[in-house]
Design a protein around this motif. Structure first.
Motif, short mmCIF file in Angstrom:
data_model
loop_
_atom_site.label_atom_id
_atom_site.label_comp_id
_atom_site.label_asym_id
_atom_site.label_seq_id
_atom_site.Cartn_x
_atom_site.Cartn_y
_atom_site.Cartn_z
N ALA A 280 0.83 -1.21 0.00
CA ALA A 280 0.00 0.00 0.00
C ALA A 280 0.86 1.26 0.00
O ALA A 280 0.53 2.26 -0.65
CB ALA A 280 -0.92 0.00 1.21
N GLN A 281 1.99 1.22 0.71
CA GLN A 281 2.88 2.37 0.73
C GLN A 281 3.53 2.59 -0.64
O GLN A 281 3.67 3.73 -1.09
CB GLN A 281 3.95 2.18 1.81
CG GLN A 281 3.39 2.22 3.23
CD GLN A 281 4.44 1.96 4.29
OE1 GLN A 281 5.43 2.67 4.39
NE2 GLN A 281 4.21 0.93 5.09
N ILE A 282 3.88 1.50 -1.30
CA ILE A 282 4.44 1.61 -2.65
C ILE A 282 3.40 2.20 -3.60
O ILE A 282 3.70 3.11 -4.39
CB ILE A 282 4.90 0.23 -3.15
CG1 ILE A 282 6.07 -0.29 -2.30
CG2 ILE A 282 5.30 0.30 -4.63
CD1 ILE A 282 6.43 -1.73 -2.59
N LYS A 283 2.18 1.70 -3.52
CA LYS A 283 1.10 2.19 -4.39
C LYS A 283 0.86 3.67 -4.16
O LYS A 283 0.71 4.45 -5.12
CB LYS A 283 -0.17 1.38 -4.14
CG LYS A 283 -1.34 1.78 -5.03
CD LYS A 283 -2.57 0.92 -4.74
CE LYS A 283 -3.74 1.34 -5.63
NZ LYS A 283 -4.96 0.50 -5.35
N ALA A 284 0.82 4.08 -2.92
CA ALA A 284 0.60 5.50 -2.60
C ALA A 284 1.76 6.35 -3.09
O ALA A 284 1.57 7.47 -3.58
CB ALA A 284 0.41 5.67 -1.10
N GLY A 285 2.98 5.83 -2.97
CA GLY A 285 4.15 6.55 -3.46
C GLY A 285 4.09 6.80 -4.95
O GLY A 285 4.36 7.90 -5.43
N ILE A 286 3.72 5.77 -5.69
CA ILE A 286 3.58 5.92 -7.14
C ILE A 286 2.55 6.98 -7.47
O ILE A 286 2.72 7.79 -8.39
CB ILE A 286 3.22 4.57 -7.79
CG1 ILE A 286 4.40 3.58 -7.64
CG2 ILE A 286 2.85 4.74 -9.25
CD1 ILE A 286 4.07 2.16 -8.05
N ALA A 287 1.46 7.01 -6.71
CA ALA A 287 0.37 7.96 -6.96
C ALA A 287 0.80 9.41 -6.77
O ALA A 287 0.27 10.32 -7.41
CB ALA A 287 -0.82 7.66 -6.06
N VAL A 288 1.78 9.65 -5.89
CA VAL A 288 2.25 11.03 -5.66
C VAL A 288 3.54 11.32 -6.44
O VAL A 288 4.19 12.34 -6.21
CB VAL A 288 2.43 11.35 -4.17
CG1 VAL A 288 1.10 11.26 -3.43
CG2 VAL A 288 3.48 10.44 -3.52
N GLY A 289 3.90 10.43 -7.35
CA GLY A 289 5.02 10.71 -8.24
C GLY A 289 6.36 10.17 -7.84
O GLY A 289 7.38 10.58 -8.41
N VAL A 290 6.42 9.24 -6.90
CA VAL A 290 7.71 8.64 -6.55
C VAL A 290 8.18 7.77 -7.71
O VAL A 290 7.46 6.90 -8.17
CB VAL A 290 7.60 7.80 -5.26
CG1 VAL A 290 8.94 7.11 -4.96
CG2 VAL A 290 7.18 8.67 -4.08
N GLN A 291 9.38 8.03 -8.18
CA GLN A 291 9.95 7.27 -9.29
C GLN A 291 11.26 6.59 -8.92
O GLN A 291 11.80 5.80 -9.69
CB GLN A 291 10.16 8.20 -10.49
CG GLN A 291 8.87 8.78 -11.05
CD GLN A 291 9.12 9.77 -12.16
OE1 GLN A 291 9.78 10.78 -11.99
NE2 GLN A 291 8.58 9.47 -13.34
N GLY A 292 11.79 6.91 -7.77
CA GLY A 292 13.04 6.33 -7.30
C GLY A 292 13.23 6.69 -5.85
O GLY A 292 12.40 7.38 -5.24
N THR A 293 14.32 6.22 -5.27
CA THR A 293 14.56 6.49 -3.86
C THR A 293 15.96 7.10 -3.66
O THR A 293 16.88 6.80 -4.43
CB THR A 293 14.46 5.18 -3.05
OG1 THR A 293 15.34 4.19 -3.61
CG2 THR A 293 13.04 4.66 -3.04
N PRO A 294 16.09 7.94 -2.63
CA PRO A 294 15.00 8.44 -1.78
C PRO A 294 14.23 9.56 -2.45
O PRO A 294 14.80 10.32 -3.24
CB PRO A 294 15.75 8.97 -0.55
CG PRO A 294 17.06 9.45 -1.11
CD PRO A 294 17.42 8.47 -2.21
N THR A 295 12.95 9.65 -2.16
CA THR A 295 12.13 10.78 -2.60
C THR A 295 11.58 11.43 -1.34
O THR A 295 11.02 10.75 -0.48
CB THR A 295 10.98 10.32 -3.51
OG1 THR A 295 11.53 9.77 -4.71
CG2 THR A 295 10.09 11.50 -3.87
#
Length: 337
Positions: A280-295
């Motif tokens: 769920a955290q990964i899915k939410a990250g993708i939704a707010v534009g996370v494309q790599g780490t760290p963001t």
């Protein structure tokens, strides 16, 4: 990025970096662009004929550009102000704005993210027909509300801190270790200034990252997320090269050293109790534009460089101003809904 925004950004040869950088300029710098040479300035409002370009400013930074125009050409110029375009780049943007699907969408009102990294947005709307047509557009930074981020127990810092940091991280990512050893230590040392949330975003290219994320959540269940996370990054060179089959035992060893109950930890890890939470955290990250780490997000704004003190100061000023960047942008967007 949705189709309409992709079409317009491509026409302007726009990249996330160019759009983001222009919007964060001072109003004086934005107003001095060559494409505005014929416009008369009255404070943060620039006018030429029936065209008005209004700069929304928070903390002395332009966070949005609102355009009201009677022609597609003037509309393109106003959008170009927000995107930092040159005179030579305007014709292609104008042509794409005149495309039937763009004009049809504008009649209904449309708001879309400008780039796949979800740092900026564009809104379009038109009223009237034929010679009576009027266009409105808005180019602005994207400020994510707290509700866009998932729930997590992994929080430190005062609830009254003026700045909220939200970090999407991967324990096997070398850049995350660098952040943890440097910037994160400074944020941890200033709990009255920063409230920090940690989110799991293990990358598939790192074969032991998901297991490490699960282990840290199992430690969190015993109230020891931060000490365990410190242990993982401190032992980075030891566990990251291991074969996945050897990881559970190693992660349990770190749990024992951190003072966790080993039986409870082992049962948690072997049952994958927190897999759905991490997903769920990964899915939410993708939704707010996370494309790599760290963001890293500061007060809802995705940082381009979390270690740049000037950027942090600029975002802090804009997001804590009265009215704030979020308040200014939300008020404008109501006009397009």
């Amino acid at each position: 990025m949705k189709p309409l925004a992709r079409l317009l950004a491509a026409a302007a040869l726009l990249t996330p970096a160019t759009a983001h950088a222009q919007l964060w300029q001072t109003p004086q710098t934005t107003a001095a662009q060559a494409i505005l040479k014929d416009y008369a300035a009255q404070g943060n409002v620039l006018k030429r004929g029936e065209t008005t370009v209004t700069l929304d400013v928070a903390g002395n930074a332009v966070v949005g550009v609102f355009i009201e125009a009677g022609t597609v050409a003037d509309l393109a110029r106003g959008i170009g102000v927000g995107w930092g375009l040159t005179e030579a780049e305007l014709p292609k943007l104008q042509a794409n704005l005149a495309a039937p699907r763009v004009l049809t969408a504008a009649k209904k009102g449309v708001i879309e993210l400008t780039d796949d990294g979800a740092t900026d947005l564009i809104a379009l709307k038109s009223t009237g027909d034929g010679a009576q047509t009027r266009f409105s557009a808005y180019v602005a930074v994207k400020v994510w509300p707290d509700s866009a981020f998932p729930a997590t127990r992994n929080v430190m810092g005062s609830a009254a801190a003026p700045d909220t940091l939200r970090i999407f991280s991967d324990f096997q990512c070398p850049y995350c270790k660098q952040m943890w050893d440097r910037s994160a230590k400074a944020w941890e040392a200033a709990p009255e200034a920063y409230r920090t949330y940690h989110y799991q975003f293990p990358l598939t290219m790192h074969r032991n990252a998901f297991a490490a994320a699960e282990a840290s959540e199992c430690a969190s269940a015993q109230g020891q997320f931060w000490p365990y996370a410190n242990a993982l990054f401190a032992a980075y060179e030891q566990w990251t090269p291991l074969e996945p089959k050897d990881i559970p035992a190693t992660l349990t060893t770190y749990a024992k050293a951190a003072g966790l109950d080993p039986a409870t930890f082992t049962a948690c890890l072997s049952s994958h109790a927190f897999k759905s939470s991490i997903d769920a955290q990964i899915k939410a990250g993708i939704a707010v534009g996370v494309q790599g780490t760290p963001t890293v997000y500061l007060n809802g704004v995705k940082l381009q460089n979390y270690s740049d003190a000037a950027e942090l100061a600029r975002v802090h000023a804009a997001t804590t101003a009265t009215p704030s960047a979020a308040a200014l942008i939300d008020a404008r967007l109501k006009l397009f809904r």
